[in-house]
Design an enzyme around this catalytic site. Sequence first.
Site, PDB file in Angstrom:
ATOM      1  CB  SER A 125      -0.935  -0.056   1.204  1.00 21.00           C
ATOM      2  OG  SER A 125      -2.225   0.338   0.847  1.00 21.00           O
ATOM      3  CE  LYS A 163     -17.115  20.875   9.217  1.00 24.54           C
ATOM      4  NZ  LYS A 163     -15.833  20.974   8.508  1.00 24.54           N
TER       5      LYS A 163
END
Length: 301
Positions: free
Chosen positions: A114, A166
């Site tokens: 990764s 949000k």
Amino acid sequence: MKKSHVIIAVVIVATLLLLFAMSVQIARLVLGDGVINSSGDGIGYVEVKGPILDSGETVKQLAEMRKKTNVKAVVLRIESPGGVIGPSQEIYAAVKKLAKTKKVVVSMGSVAASGGYHVAIPAAVIYANPGTITGSIGVLMKLSNVEGLMDKVGMKAFTLKSGKFKDTGSPVRPLTDEDKALLQGVIGNLHEQFVKAVAESRKLPVEEVRRLADGRVYTGEQALALRLVDRLGTLEDAVEEAGRLAGIKGEPTLIMPPKKRKFLRELLLEEVSGIFSAAARRDGGFSVNYELDSSMGDTAR
């Protein structure tokens, strides 16, 4: 001498030895382990170990290797399952910048997956052991929901926000279809950045990298067949290769970067920061990562 006196004496000596050992460890933390270096020509050596959570020290070491005139090539040893995307990209950029002026040879340890793979790809030559775990080209986001638990203990949560997205990812409300689409778009964009970086650095077609980049891991042998690494070999092989690329005859000298000196204030701040970060994760904060999944003993990108 009475038996009780002997026991007391042994306890005192053991306590003094323990205090001495602790003082040595504290001194190492505060003063650093010293600088192993060489004034002659040699091969620079930089390590990326553990989860990639911060890039500062590694980027600094790579910059120092770039500036040192006696460093003729650099070996980058990677032992990492990946980590946070931003720091991984910053180390990748620093390796890429270094590779423009000096040969960089990567040596993969037990795992370089990764983000650990991402930082390796600008190198001139990538070595992996046959059993190295690498690849895992992908992006991972983990979210939790604790509404059921809160209902059981009689807790309620209230959120005030400036916009409907949000509090996306909040553990106290379910994800809406719009939330999922939004987050999947973010993950898709980050994944495409990773794919393009691999394709460019490894000189592979983008479509071929996309086919390989479904998050799966590869052994060193498999990665070699897929052209994700260049050779199978050990750290010693990587050092020898760097010496050859640098035109150094005989066994090359390793030039180590100076280790960061940590003062007590920094150690305390790091500890406090770690506590708050862990608390934030428990309270539902989320991040997008490059590590292997923890179920495989690894983290996201």
